[in-house]
Design an enzyme around this catalytic site. Structure first.
Site, PDB file in Angstrom:
ATOM      1  N   PRO A  13       0.831  -1.220   0.000  1.00 56.35           N
ATOM      2  CA  PRO A  13       0.000   0.000   0.000  1.00 56.35           C
ATOM      3  C   PRO A  13       0.857   1.257   0.000  1.00 56.35           C
ATOM      4  O   PRO A  13       1.898   1.315   0.649  1.00 56.35           O
ATOM      5  CB  PRO A  13      -0.786  -0.120   1.318  1.00 56.35           C
ATOM      6  N   GLY A  14       0.406   2.268  -0.748  1.00 57.38           N
ATOM      7  CA  GLY A  14       1.076   3.567  -0.739  1.00 57.38           C
ATOM      8  C   GLY A  14       2.263   3.696  -1.663  1.00 57.38           C
ATOM      9  O   GLY A  14       2.977   4.694  -1.615  1.00 57.38           O
ATOM     10  N   THR A  15       2.504   2.691  -2.515  1.00 59.82           N
ATOM     11  CA  THR A  15       3.686   2.760  -3.387  1.00 59.82           C
ATOM     12  C   THR A  15       3.396   3.444  -4.726  1.00 59.82           C
ATOM     13  O   THR A  15       4.313   3.652  -5.514  1.00 59.82           O
ATOM     14  CB  THR A  15       4.244   1.349  -3.650  1.00 59.82           C
ATOM     15  N   LYS A  35       0.484   2.717  -7.060  1.00 53.86           N
ATOM     16  CA  LYS A  35      -0.127   1.915  -8.135  1.00 53.86           C
ATOM     17  C   LYS A  35      -1.204   2.730  -8.868  1.00 53.86           C
ATOM     18  O   LYS A  35      -1.211   2.806 -10.095  1.00 53.86           O
ATOM     19  CB  LYS A  35      -0.738   0.635  -7.549  1.00 53.86           C
ATOM     20  N   GLU A  64      17.836   1.952  26.508  1.00 54.20           N
ATOM     21  CA  GLU A  64      18.147   2.493  25.172  1.00 54.20           C
ATOM     22  C   GLU A  64      19.660   2.614  24.972  1.00 54.20           C
ATOM     23  O   GLU A  64      20.164   2.394  23.858  1.00 54.20           O
ATOM     24  CB  GLU A  64      17.467   3.856  24.975  1.00 54.20           C
ATOM     25  N   ASP A 108      11.164  -5.918  21.867  1.00 56.50           N
ATOM     26  CA  ASP A 108      12.448  -6.458  21.405  1.00 56.50           C
ATOM     27  C   ASP A 108      12.386  -7.983  21.291  1.00 56.50           C
ATOM     28  O   ASP A 108      12.853  -8.568  20.310  1.00 56.50           O
ATOM     29  CB  ASP A 108      13.578  -6.080  22.377  1.00 56.50           C
TER      30      ASP A 108
END
Length: 614
Positions: free
Chosen positions: A204-206, A208, A428, A503
């Site tokens: 999606p979102g590429t 097309k 972190e 993680d």
């Protein structure tokens, strides 16, 4: 007398048979009786009581109506035979001569509104069916194709290939359709047939849909667009009718391009519909589409493009040559593609530097972003700049927009204790230090302990390697880096929190893939069992014994990686502590801050990457 006093009323008065007998018949006031429709006896009175002969009745000299010209009284009759007998008995009892009995006349009168009421239910049903038919006809799209979006070749705001970036190979592939639609004779003279259709496949979102619009814009032909879900309705037969209507419209507009977005809504493989069988509406719609694309009535000049992000679910008959001849894959853009997409979107924004200055840096900061994500980054940055009363959009605004999209909204008002904040900082820092001293780990970009919506209480951002191939050593180092936060908590704080849940989830997926998919395990062997979306436990390709071996191997590999990570954190314990303290002070650390604390990274790449250049 009381009854006769009402004779001046405006209409006939209903009375009972007893009243008729006592107050009209006995005093001799009845002229004659008219029985209407065998149910109502209408009593015509005369002004003065006197006897009449049969000859008077027959000759019509009987005063049938009073001075008002209308009958005055009526009563209901249950049965004509019973009424006649009772009337005769009453007159005999009164001593009236049979020749002077009250004449009874029978009349049949049609009451139109009563007759119409008999047919009222049928009429209502017919009218309802007529209007329901009109509604269904409208929903079928007959005579207008309400669900079809048509962009004429002379329409304004058309999209061209210059407006589409990041998918050069797909543009080159689809350009062939443009050449054919512009100059079909060139191909026909050589005996070539242009492919009927192309399936645009990608996440999606590429882009097309955008690429399909650009194809229509470049070729200068009408563009008919419809969504796969528009074919489906609750009415049976609507889907096939809309397919016929779409191609009927396409034939009128030929040469033209038909674009069916999200074709998997109707193109799913047949036979998966449970107990519904071949009469299922979706299958009927798909069958009609197969016929229209390559059946007996095949026409030329109509190119069908379709978009989907689930090509594996489509029916094989739809993908055969002659229907969708080609599958054009549109993947997420690489770093060069993202640079091109950013340049297109940045032209519309008021910047403090040239678009190329920002586009290269932003391309490096947004690995894995699709074209739609990039458009969102640019828009979000402009919104942030406007909120902060800025006159131009700067790099600072873009970085804030990327953090907003990756991690969610900042939670500055979140109540968090000092101990929890310290735990997050050490967690972190553990990720950052582990990644810094592992050869195959991704380069670190940013560490933050600012709480965000989807990123919990902090996150570490890396620049992922966009290599197409990964080695066993690279995957092992990535596993160790992901476990770095948990190891830092154990070594420096001595207590383990729930912060490593995300993680551990990533590590589990990664390690199962190494053992069961990539064939890296000697015990499992050179076998691959990729997970399938539509598969159940019953359809697995391996036995429970093999599953137990896979589980055992995964645990062994994760334990091995964790032992190595703990050793690494032990070696660099002081640096983890320093970095955590700096993080508590600044909240956000970039690569430059890490170099000050940890020194230069000991592993240099053999050749500069795109990220280094950008």
């Amino acid at each position: 007398m009381g009854l006769l006093l009402t004779s001046f009323s405006f209409g006939p008065q209903q009375i009972s048979f007893q009243e008729f007998k006592n107050k009209l018949l006995e005093p001799g006031l009845v002229g004659h009786i008219v029985v209407s429709n065998k149910s109502v006896g209408k009593v015509y009175v005369r002004n003065s009581p006197h006897n009449h002969t049969d000859s008077e009745v027959i000759q019509g000299t009987l005063p049938a109506k009073d001075s008002g010209g209308e009958y005055k009284y009526y009563f209901n009759i249950g049965s004509v035979e019973f009424f006649e007998e009772k009337l005769e008995e009453v007159q005999e009892a009164l001593g009236i001569d049979p020749h002077d009995f009250v004449p009874v006349i029978y009349a049949s009168k049609v009451v139109w509104y009563q007759e119409l009421m008999i047919f009222a239910p049928t009429l209502i049903l017919l009218v309802t069916l007529f209007y329901a038919g009109r509604i269904i006809q409208g929903r079928l799209g007959v005579g207008g194709g309400s669900h079809i979006t048509k962009v004429d070749k002379n329409a304004k705001n058309k999209v061209y290939f210059k407006d589409v970036a990041g998918c050069d190979e797909a543009k080159q592939e689809i350009m062939e359709y443009v050449h054919f639609l512009k100059n079909p004779k060139k191909y026909e003279e050589l005996g070539a047939k242009i492919p009927k259709g192309a399936l645009l496949v990608g996440p999606p979102g590429t882009g097309k849909t955008l690429l399909a619009k650009a194809t229509a814009g470049e070729s200068g032909v009408p563009f008919l667009s419809i969504s796969g879900s528009d074919f489906m309705e609750i009415f049976v037969g609507v889907g096939p009718s809309r397919v016929r209507n779409l191609f009927r419209e396409a034939r009128k507009s030929a040469p033209c391009i038909v674009f069916i977005d999200e074709i998997d809504a109707i193109g799913q493989a047949r036979g998966r519909g449970g107990f519904s069988g071949a009469h299922d509406e979706r299958e009927s719609t798909l069958n009609q589409l197969l016929v229209e694309m390559d059946g007996f009535g095949t026409i030329s000049g109509v190119v069908v493009l379709a978009g989907t992000n689930r090509p594996n679910n489509l029916d094989k008959a739809l993908l055969r040559p002659g229907r969708f001849d080609r599958q054009i894959t549109i993947d997420k853009p690489d770093i060069k593609g993202r640079d091109q997409i950013f340049q297109i979107h940045l032209k519309k924004i008021k910047l403090d530097h040239e678009p190329s200055y920002h586009s290269q840096r932003l391309a490096a900061l947004t690995p894995g972003f699709s074209g739609a994500d990039i458009a969102n980054v640019c828009n979000e940055a402009a919104l942030i700049a406007a909120r902060s009363e800025g006159t131009q959009v700067t790099m600072k605004h873009f970085e804030a927009a990327i953090d907003r999209i990756i991690g969610g909204l900042e939670k500055r008002n979140l109540v968090i204790s000092k101990l929890e904040r310290r735990t997050v900082a050490y967690h972190e820092s553990g990720h950052a230090v582990a990644g810094w001293f592992l050869e195959h780990a991704d380069p670190l970009l940013k560490v933050t302990i600012v709480p965000r919506g989807t990123a919990a209480l902090g996150f570490t951002q890396y620049v992922p390697n966009e290599n197409l191939l990964m080695t066993k050593e690279q995957l092992f180092d990535m596993t160790c880096m992901t476990l770095g936060g948990r190891a830092a908590e154990q070594v420096l704080i001595g207590k383990i929190s729930t912060g490593a849940q995300d993680d551990l989830e990533k590590v589990t997926k990664m390690t199962y893939a190494q053992v069961a998919v990539y064939g890296f395990s000697d015990k499992v062997g050179l076998l691959s069992f990729p997970p399938r979306e539509d598969s159940s436990e019953m359809s697995k390709l391996y036995s429970s014994k093999t599953a137990a071996i896979i589980d055992e191997e995964v645990r062994e590999w994760v334990n091995k990686a964790y032992v190595r990570t703990v050793q690494l954190i032990e070696e660099h314990k002081e640096q983890v502590a320093q970095m955590a303290e700096l993080l508590l002070e600044k909240e956000v650390l970039h690569q430059d801050d890490l170099v000050l604390v940890l020194g230069e990274r000991p592993f240099k790449p053999n050749e500069p990457t795109h990220y280094d250049r950008f």
